[in-house]
Motif scaffolding. Sequence first.
Motif, PDB file in Angstrom:
ATOM      1  N   SER A 132      35.432  34.406  60.382  1.00 38.26           N
ATOM      2  CA  SER A 132      34.968  35.948  60.334  1.00 38.26           C
ATOM      3  C   SER A 132      34.111  36.513  61.515  1.00 38.26           C
ATOM      4  O   SER A 132      33.906  37.570  61.783  1.00 38.26           O
ATOM      5  CB  SER A 132      34.471  36.213  59.015  1.00 38.26           C
ATOM      6  N   ALA A 133      33.519  35.436  62.219  1.00 41.27           N
ATOM      7  CA  ALA A 133      32.540  35.629  63.194  1.00 41.27           C
ATOM      8  C   ALA A 133      33.482  35.928  64.985  1.00 41.27           C
ATOM      9  O   ALA A 133      32.931  36.284  65.445  1.00 41.27           O
ATOM     10  CB  ALA A 133      31.531  34.509  63.529  1.00 41.27           C
ATOM     11  N   ILE A 134      34.635  35.596  64.729  1.00 39.77           N
ATOM     12  CA  ILE A 134      35.344  36.005  65.630  1.00 39.77           C
ATOM     13  C   ILE A 134      35.701  37.486  65.837  1.00 39.77           C
ATOM     14  O   ILE A 134      35.951  38.117  64.740  1.00 39.77           O
ATOM     15  CB  ILE A 134      36.889  35.275  65.819  1.00 39.77           C
ATOM     16  N   ASP A 135      35.477  38.000  67.021  1.00 34.48           N
ATOM     17  CA  ASP A 135      35.591  39.570  67.060  1.00 34.48           C
ATOM     18  C   ASP A 135      37.350  39.649  66.741  1.00 34.48           C
ATOM     19  O   ASP A 135      38.310  39.147  67.285  1.00 34.48           O
ATOM     20  CB  ASP A 135      35.505  39.645  68.690  1.00 34.48           C
ATOM     21  N   PRO A 136      37.334  40.724  65.810  1.00 32.09           N
ATOM     22  CA  PRO A 136      38.783  41.068  65.488  1.00 32.09           C
ATOM     23  C   PRO A 136      39.371  41.908  66.352  1.00 32.09           C
ATOM     24  O   PRO A 136      40.591  42.209  66.293  1.00 32.09           O
ATOM     25  CB  PRO A 136      38.462  42.044  64.327  1.00 32.09           C
ATOM     26  N   ALA A 137      38.877  42.156  67.578  1.00 28.03           N
ATOM     27  CA  ALA A 137      39.536  42.608  68.888  1.00 28.03           C
ATOM     28  C   ALA A 137      40.191  41.535  69.615  1.00 28.03           C
ATOM     29  O   ALA A 137      40.935  42.162  70.466  1.00 28.03           O
ATOM     30  CB  ALA A 137      38.470  43.796  69.475  1.00 28.03           C
ATOM     31  N   THR A 138      40.041  40.277  69.449  1.00 32.77           N
ATOM     32  CA  THR A 138      40.313  39.278  70.448  1.00 32.77           C
ATOM     33  C   THR A 138      41.834  39.169  70.229  1.00 32.77           C
ATOM     34  O   THR A 138      42.386  39.156  69.172  1.00 32.77           O
ATOM     35  CB  THR A 138      39.724  37.916  69.807  1.00 32.77           C
ATOM     36  N   PRO A 139      42.691  39.576  71.346  1.00 33.18           N
ATOM     37  CA  PRO A 139      43.925  39.278  71.302  1.00 33.18           C
ATOM     38  C   PRO A 139      44.403  37.812  71.389  1.00 33.18           C
ATOM     39  O   PRO A 139      43.930  36.894  71.344  1.00 33.18           O
ATOM     40  CB  PRO A 139      44.448  39.801  72.809  1.00 33.18           C
ATOM     41  N   ASP A 140      45.774  37.480  70.775  1.00 29.73           N
ATOM     42  CA  ASP A 140      46.547  36.500  70.669  1.00 29.73           C
ATOM     43  C   ASP A 140      45.903  35.192  69.732  1.00 29.73           C
ATOM     44  O   ASP A 140      45.735  34.348  69.894  1.00 29.73           O
ATOM     45  CB  ASP A 140      46.726  35.823  71.761  1.00 29.73           C
ATOM     46  N   VAL A 141      45.238  35.643  68.680  1.00 32.90           N
ATOM     47  CA  VAL A 141      44.341  34.879  67.636  1.00 32.90           C
ATOM     48  C   VAL A 141      44.796  35.501  66.117  1.00 32.90           C
ATOM     49  O   VAL A 141      44.736  36.676  65.952  1.00 32.90           O
ATOM     50  CB  VAL A 141      42.816  35.023  67.722  1.00 32.90           C
ATOM     51  N   VAL A 142      45.087  34.412  65.348  1.00 37.74           N
ATOM     52  CA  VAL A 142      45.267  34.721  63.865  1.00 37.74           C
ATOM     53  C   VAL A 142      44.157  34.938  63.159  1.00 37.74           C
ATOM     54  O   VAL A 142      43.299  33.797  63.405  1.00 37.74           O
ATOM     55  CB  VAL A 142      46.434  33.927  63.475  1.00 37.74           C
ATOM     56  N   LEU A 143      43.776  35.852  62.668  1.00 37.61           N
ATOM     57  CA  LEU A 143      42.616  36.122  61.960  1.00 37.61           C
ATOM     58  C   LEU A 143      42.839  36.875  60.556  1.00 37.61           C
ATOM     59  O   LEU A 143      43.942  37.538  60.415  1.00 37.61           O
ATOM     60  CB  LEU A 143      41.687  37.115  62.719  1.00 37.61           C
ATOM     61  N   PRO A 144      41.913  36.778  59.727  1.00 35.61           N
ATOM     62  CA  PRO A 144      42.221  37.730  58.645  1.00 35.61           C
ATOM     63  C   PRO A 144      42.045  39.051  58.835  1.00 35.61           C
ATOM     64  O   PRO A 144      41.393  39.630  59.877  1.00 35.61           O
ATOM     65  CB  PRO A 144      40.855  37.330  57.655  1.00 35.61           C
ATOM     66  N   HIS A 145      42.967  39.913  58.101  1.00 38.76           N
ATOM     67  CA  HIS A 145      43.026  41.329  58.476  1.00 38.76           C
ATOM     68  C   HIS A 145      41.564  41.952  58.305  1.00 38.76           C
ATOM     69  O   HIS A 145      40.888  41.673  57.029  1.00 38.76           O
ATOM     70  CB  HIS A 145      44.055  41.986  57.401  1.00 38.76           C
ATOM     71  N   PRO A 146      41.358  42.567  59.292  1.00 39.65           N
ATOM     72  CA  PRO A 146      40.039  43.273  59.097  1.00 39.65           C
ATOM     73  C   PRO A 146      39.619  43.915  57.784  1.00 39.65           C
ATOM     74  O   PRO A 146      38.313  44.102  57.460  1.00 39.65           O
ATOM     75  CB  PRO A 146      39.418  44.087  60.344  1.00 39.65           C
ATOM     76  N   VAL A 147      40.304  44.445  57.200  1.00 38.12           N
ATOM     77  CA  VAL A 147      40.041  45.353  56.035  1.00 38.12           C
ATOM     78  C   VAL A 147      40.949  44.647  54.942  1.00 38.12           C
ATOM     79  O   VAL A 147      40.157  44.643  53.682  1.00 38.12           O
ATOM     80  CB  VAL A 147      40.745  46.764  56.179  1.00 38.12           C
ATOM     81  N   TYR A 148      42.113  44.268  54.962  1.00 39.21           N
ATOM     82  CA  TYR A 148      42.823  43.654  53.889  1.00 39.21           C
ATOM     83  C   TYR A 148      43.017  42.065  53.869  1.00 39.21           C
ATOM     84  O   TYR A 148      43.864  41.589  53.071  1.00 39.21           O
ATOM     85  CB  TYR A 148      44.122  44.352  53.959  1.00 39.21           C
ATOM     86  N   GLY A 149      42.015  41.578  54.561  1.00 42.83           N
ATOM     87  CA  GLY A 149      42.201  39.929  54.586  1.00 42.83           C
ATOM     88  C   GLY A 149      42.028  39.239  53.189  1.00 42.83           C
ATOM     89  O   GLY A 149      42.547  38.364  52.895  1.00 42.83           O
ATOM     90  N   SER A 150      40.934  40.026  52.466  1.00 39.17           N
ATOM     91  CA  SER A 150      40.930  39.480  50.881  1.00 39.17           C
ATOM     92  C   SER A 150      42.050  39.788  50.040  1.00 39.17           C
ATOM     93  O   SER A 150      42.264  39.125  48.985  1.00 39.17           O
ATOM     94  CB  SER A 150      39.758  40.329  50.307  1.00 39.17           C
ATOM     95  N   ALA A 151      43.125  40.304  50.548  1.00 43.37           N
ATOM     96  CA  ALA A 151      44.441  40.815  49.812  1.00 43.37           C
ATOM     97  C   ALA A 151      45.359  39.839  50.449  1.00 43.37           C
ATOM     98  O   ALA A 151      46.764  40.060  49.939  1.00 43.37           O
ATOM     99  CB  ALA A 151      44.899  42.290  49.701  1.00 43.37           C
TER     100      ALA A 151
END
Length: 163
Positions: free
Chosen positions: A109-128
């Motif tokens: 969650s500390a990774i900037d959600p704007a970072t390209p080419d990285v799989v991250l939890p969705h910034p709004v719907y990650g908990s879903a």
Amino acid sequence: MSTHLSIDQIIGTVRDLDGSLVVAPAVGDADFPELAWGDTFFYYAPDGQMPRTVQPYGTVVTKNYPDDTGSDLDPAGRWRVNIHVDRATFRELTTTRDAGAGLDGAEASAIDPATPDVVLPHPVYGSAGWIAVVNPGPETADTVLRLLREAHDAARTRYARRH
């Protein structure tokens, strides 16, 4: 895959899946809110009709939404693919990266959600159970295509249970 994925490649992959429906509201499409124009939504709909009571299993968004600006999608050429995944896959994708280099939840969650080419939890719907990738490239292209196929299969299974 050694290159960046394009939106057209993603749409083509999904369109080729049996029973898929790709909904891409264009500018001026009165059937959709203006905010959705230019974005793409993926459904399992073997009858070719957009489901009214089911959420898409994947989306491609090309701009910031009022409650979703962290991925910085407004500059030209930036976009994000979003995919609903099961809990185990979500945990796997958001707690491990590369050859065993682990990220715990706080690190991910500390990774900037704007970072390209990285799989991250969705910034709004990650908990879903949604993951997000800005401008998929060499690190994530194969994963994104695999996850879209898996999400499509899961949507087909849910459809079969309901019908």
